[in-house]
Every structure is written in structure tokens, then in C-alpha cells.
Design a protein around this motif. Structure first.
Motif, mmCIF file in Angstrom:
data_model
loop_
_atom_site.group_PDB
_atom_site.id
_atom_site.type_symbol
_atom_site.label_atom_id
_atom_site.label_comp_id
_atom_site.label_asym_id
_atom_site.label_seq_id
_atom_site.Cartn_x
_atom_site.Cartn_y
_atom_site.Cartn_z
ATOM 1 N N VAL A 171 0.693 -1.062 0.002
ATOM 2 C CA VAL A 171 -0.035 -0.093 0.098
ATOM 3 C C VAL A 171 0.853 1.088 -0.007
ATOM 4 O O VAL A 171 0.681 2.427 -0.810
ATOM 5 N N THR A 172 1.983 1.308 0.783
ATOM 6 C CA THR A 172 2.786 2.436 0.907
ATOM 7 C C THR A 172 3.362 2.590 -0.465
ATOM 8 O O THR A 172 3.305 3.916 -0.996
ATOM 9 N N PHE A 173 4.002 1.687 -1.185
ATOM 10 C CA PHE A 173 4.562 1.817 -2.493
ATOM 11 C C PHE A 173 3.530 2.376 -3.450
ATOM 12 O O PHE A 173 3.853 3.031 -4.495
ATOM 13 N N ALA A 174 2.330 1.806 -3.580
ATOM 14 C CA ALA A 174 1.103 1.946 -4.362
ATOM 15 C C ALA A 174 0.881 3.351 -4.271
ATOM 16 O O ALA A 174 0.490 4.141 -5.244
ATOM 17 N N LEU A 175 0.862 4.169 -3.192
ATOM 18 C CA LEU A 175 0.304 5.321 -2.798
ATOM 19 C C LEU A 175 1.389 6.315 -3.087
ATOM 20 O O LEU A 175 1.411 7.467 -2.940
#
Length: 534
Positions: free
Chosen positions: A478-482
Motif C-alpha cells: 500500500v505504501t509503495f502504491a500510494l
């Protein structure tokens, strides 16, 4: 001693001997995982906590992520503790029931009332001092049973010979089968997260480590704690072998001399010490002491978390001492009453050791993942941690509930070590089909057939690890996607020492971007720190 007693409850006291009697000594290899956990606590977790001087462990989550993650962590802690404490109360009621025949549901409210009283009146100081007394009583009771029981059976040689003959003393099982109850892999790889969730993220334990004045003293306390727990595990393991040596010719579970599996140690005590008035009562007092210690620690920690992470966060006006005391006492009474009610659910489930590890993994697996990601992975952000924790919690609820339902229905069963009823000197109703009796030894081959294996049929020792890994994986994704995986804004004091050193080296290598208000650099002549020095 306070550390040891707050960790060792009646679950360990009664559950470990039962586990050894039923399934052999394979479980005791979990001591390797506990020693490994000590090194992780020593170098990675404790330095950060002690430097920050936290009142609530979950203050760390707000500093590292944000307020939402802190609240989520506090909710997970409360849920995990509320799943564990009813088992803690249930255990001494089992011992008292075996000793006196008293109704379990009459005993549990009394246990809770006593604990609520001294926790409310004395707070943490009362909890710590009663823990010390209770630890001495608990250990004394176990040593007394070992000595008297071993003398009655003919000495340690007889105990170990019978254990060897029945296959209860085992070498490490190196089978690569995650569905087997115990292998060296589940005990070590799954055991490390299990011990970590009880020490590295648990308010019950952290508040004791942080009460010590220096980091060096806290680190020493970890190893004293580990040494004490290891000794106690060995004592409980030997007690399990002693139970088998005593009842090797007449299994008390089949004859219903013990109505529940976790009453085996209590039965041994009543048989061994029946000619010594008062001594069986010493054992029951030891079990009650273990339960009271864990219960008081849990209730006191929950009241501290509720006060710090809910009331003080949302109530802007400072609380008076009287208001603070009222809130903490009210929380202790409320959650104590809820624990008594949940005992009705607990008694319908399996053996207390497996049950406590399984249920505690529901909340503590995701929580361990959030803390570990915060301490060791600087890229993880608040949104990623929150989403990862929620997804993991949902999965763990499904996994643990499904596993418990299959156990309750008999869809999943485990191989018991050999036992017999051919040497009984009293009458009982034989419920074993004659087809299962061979050479005076009854072996119930209770296995899960391969076609029925499901993901939640893996060894219950892996559950905490599964919850933590899912949390970390989803949080990173999620962190990398955001696109929020920046490390520039992370306070390095919130990271473990090794991650702190790495991030500081990265920052030193990265060229600085000076302010364009500097008149010397208005023409875009940006230079690195090294170039500027030159």
C-alpha cells in the motif's frame, strides 16, 4: 520475579504438563525460540522503547505513524487481552473443581473479585509486589509436587524409562510439514513471533521493562526473565512425564477420573499429596496465584491504555487525580466482569495452551507486524500500516475461528502418544472399542486426512507469524502504491539501531537541496555538502 509471574499464568502451569502427557516433549524445543527472542529484544526492540520512555506502548505508533494507527493498535491490544484473560480465569477454576468439586462458575467470579480489589486499591505497585509473592508460591508448589511424586513412583529413573518406552521423550522433529502439530520449524520459526508478541509489543511486559532506570538494567531483566521461564518450562515438562509415569497403566482421561484434559496435573496433586492435609491446598493456591498475577497485570495494563490512548487523547481538559483514579478503577471492574462472562465460551473449546496461543494470535499477529514494520522498515507509512493491520486482522479472525470450529467438531484431531487402561484397579465405563486395543496399549490415530487439509490447519504456532507477515506485506504494498515511501521525514530515533544507522548513512550520501533564497545560489549553482566544503 514480577516479569516471570506476569508471563507465567495458570495456562503454563496446567497446560504444559497436559501437552507433554498427550503429545510428548517435542513442545519443549520451543526454548530455542525463546532464546532467539531474547536477542531480538536485546538489540532491536528494547533500545527504542527505553529511549522514548513511553507510558503506553502505543504512543510509539502515533510518533512513528499517526494517531489513527495508535488507536488501532490500542484496540488490538484490548481485544487480544480480552481473548486471553478468560482463559487465565478459567484455569484455576479447573484446579479447584478437581480438588473440591466446586462449580467452575462459582469460582471464577471469586477469582476476579479478589484481583479487582487489590488492582484497584494498589495499582501497579500492588500488582508488582503481589506478583513476587505469587511467583514464590507457584514455584514452591511445583517443586513440592515433583519431589513427592517422583519419590512415590520410584525415582527419576522410572519416570524417564516409562517416558522413553512410550515415545514421549523425542528428538527434534525435522519434518517439513507445516500441518504437523509440532516440528522444529514450527517451534522455532513460529515460536519466535509467539514469544515476541508476548514481550516486544505487550503493554503488560513493556511497562515492567521501562520501570527500570537504565537500558542496561532492562536488558539484564530480559535474560533473567528468559532464564526463569526456561526453568519453569522444564519443571512443567517434567511434571507432564511424571503424570504419565503415575498413570501409565490406567489413563485417567479414558476412565473419566479427570473430566477435562487440563485437570491432569490437579489430579496428580490430589493423588500424591492426599495424605498430607493442607498441601493440596498449597498447589491450588499456586494455581490461583499464577492466575491472579496474570489477571492483575492484564487489567492494570488495559486501564493504562484506555486512559492514555482514549481519554487523554480525546478529552482536552486535563484530568484530576480523582478523575484518573475513577477511570482506571472503572475500566478494571468493567473488563473484569466481561472476562467472567467469557469463561462460558472458553470452557467449550480445546486445551488451554493451544487455545490461548491461537486466540492471542488474532490481535497480536497484526499488532506485531505493525510494530516490527515501524521499527525496522522506514518506508512503511501510516496508511499502509493501518490497511495492512486491518486486512491481517480480518484474515486472522477467519483463520482462527475456522480452526477452532474444526477442532470442536472433530474434523481436525492430533495423534496422541500411546496409553492404556488395562492396569486400572477401579471400575469405570469403558468407552473404547475393543478393536482399538492392541497389546495392552491403545493408540488413537487421530490424523487429518490429506484431502481435508486447509490453510487454517497449519500448526497453531505459525498463526502469530502469519498475522505479522500479512501485515508487513500489505503495508509495504500500500505504501509503495500510494507513493508515500519516503524516508526523509522519518525520525531515526523511532527506528531500531540497525535501521537508524542505515538511514543516517543514506541521508549522508544524499546531496542536499539548498534554499533558493541563498543569494550565492540563485543562478542554480547547487552543490553538495562535500563540494561546498571544498
Amino acid at each position: 520475579m514480577s516479569l516471570i509471574s506476569s508471563f507465567i499464568s495458570g495456562i503454563t502451569l496446567l497446560g504444559t504438563p497436559t501437552e507433554i502427557y498427550l503429545y510428548g516433549t517435542q513442545y519443549l524445543y520451543i526454548i530455542v525460540a525463546m532464546i532467539s527472542m531474547g536477542f531480538l529484544m536485546h538489540y532491536f526492540y528494547l533500545p527504542v522503547y527505553h529511549e522514548l520512555k513511553l507510558i503506553s506502548t502505543y504512543q510509539y505508533l502515533e510518533s512513528r505513524f499517526d494517531k489513527k494507527v495508535r488507536l488501532f493498535g490500542s484496540v488490538l491490544f484490548i481485544c487480544g487481552t480480552m481473548l486471553w484473560l478468560p482463559i487465565v480465569i478459567y484455569v484455576p477454576a479447573l484446579a479447584f473443581n478437581q480438588a473440591t468439586g466446586a462449580n467452575i462458575h462459582l469460582v471464577t467470579p471469586m477469582v476476579c473479585l479478589v484481583c479487582i480489589f487489590y488492582t484497584c486499591v494498589g495499582g501497579l505497585k500492588a500488582v508488582v509486589w503481589t506478583d513476587v509473592v505469587q511467583t514464590l508460591l507457584m514455584c514452591g508448589a511445583m517443586v513440592l509436587i515433583m519431589i513427592k511424586g517422583t519419590m512415590d513412583i520410584g525415582g527419576p529413573a522410572v519416570v524417564f524409562r516409562k517416558a522413553m518406552d512410550s515415545g514421549r521423550i523425542e528428538a527434534p522433529n525435522f519434518t517439513f510439514d507445516i500441518f504437523e502439530r509440532y516440528t522444529i520449524w514450527s517451534l522455532v520459526i513460529g515460536g519466535v513471533p509467539h514469544w515476541l508478541k508476548s514481550n516486544a509489543i505487550n503493554q503488560n511486559m513493556i511497562q515492567r521493562y521501562l520501570s527500570l532506570p537504565t537500558l542496561a538494567a532492562a536488558r539484564k531483566a530480559i535474560w533473567y526473565f528468559i532464564a526463569g521461564v526456561l526453568i519453569f518450562l522444564v519443571i512443567c515438562g517434567y511434571s507432564g512425564l511424571l503424570i504419565y509415569a503415575t498413570y501409565s497403566e490406567c489413563d485417567p482421561l479414558e476412565t473419566k477420573l479427570a473430566k477435562r484434559k487440563d485437570q491432569l496435573l490437579s489430579l496428580l496433586v490430589m493423588e500424591t499429596l492426599k495424605d498430607f492435609p493442607g498441601l493440596p491446598g498449597l498447589f491450588v493456591a499456586g494455581v490461583f496465584s499464577a492466575a491472579l498475577s496474570s489477571l492483575s497485570t492484564g487489567l492494570n495494563s488495559m486501564s493504562a491504555v484506555i486512559l492514555e490512548d482514549f481519554f487523554k487523547m480525546f478529552v482536552k481538559k486535563p484530568l484530576t487525580k480523582r478523575q484518573t483514579a475513577f477511570i482506571m478503577r472503572f475500566v478494571v471492574v468493567l473488563f473484569g466482569a466481561l472476562c467472567v462472562g467469557l469463561v462460558f465460551v472458553v470452557e467449550q473449546l480445546g486445551t488451554v495452551l493451544q487455545l490461548s496461543i491461537t486466540l492471542s494470535s488474532v490481535a497480536n499477529g497484526p499488532l506485531l507486524g505493525i510494530f516490527t514494520a515501524g521499527l525496522m522498515i522506514p518506508w512503511v507509512g501510516g496508511t499502509g500500516a493501518l490497511v495492512g493491520g486491518f486486512v491481517s486482522l480480518t484474515f486472522m479472525i477467519w483463520m482462527c475461528v475456522s480452526a477452532q470450529l474444526d477442532l470442536a467438531s472433530g474434523a481436525v484431531k492430533y495423534i496422541r502418544k500411546p496409553y492404556t487402561t488395562m492396569g486400572c484397579n477401579y471400575t469405570f465405563v469403558d468407552l473404547i472399542p475393543m478393536s482399538q486395543v492392541s497389546e495392552n496399549i491403545t493408540e488413537v490415530l487421530e490424523e487429518v486426512s490429506p484431502p481435508s487439509l486447509k490453510v487454517y490447519h497449519i500448526s497453531y504456532l505459525f498463526y502469530t507469524m502469519v498475522g505479522a507477515v500479512i501485515t508487513i506485506a500489505i503495508a509495504l504494498a500500500v505504501t509503495f502504491a500510494l507513493g508515500t515511501h519516503k524516508i526523509d521525514s522519518v525520525d531515526s530515533t523511532l527506528l531500531s539501531p540497525f535501521a537508524r544507522r542505515w538511514i543516517e548513512r543514506q541521508r549522508q550520501k544524499k546531496p542536499t537541496v539548498p534554499s533558493t533564497t541563498d543569494p550565492k545560489l540563485r543562478n542554480g549553482n547547487f552543490k553538495t555538502i562535500e563540494e561546498t566544503k571544498t
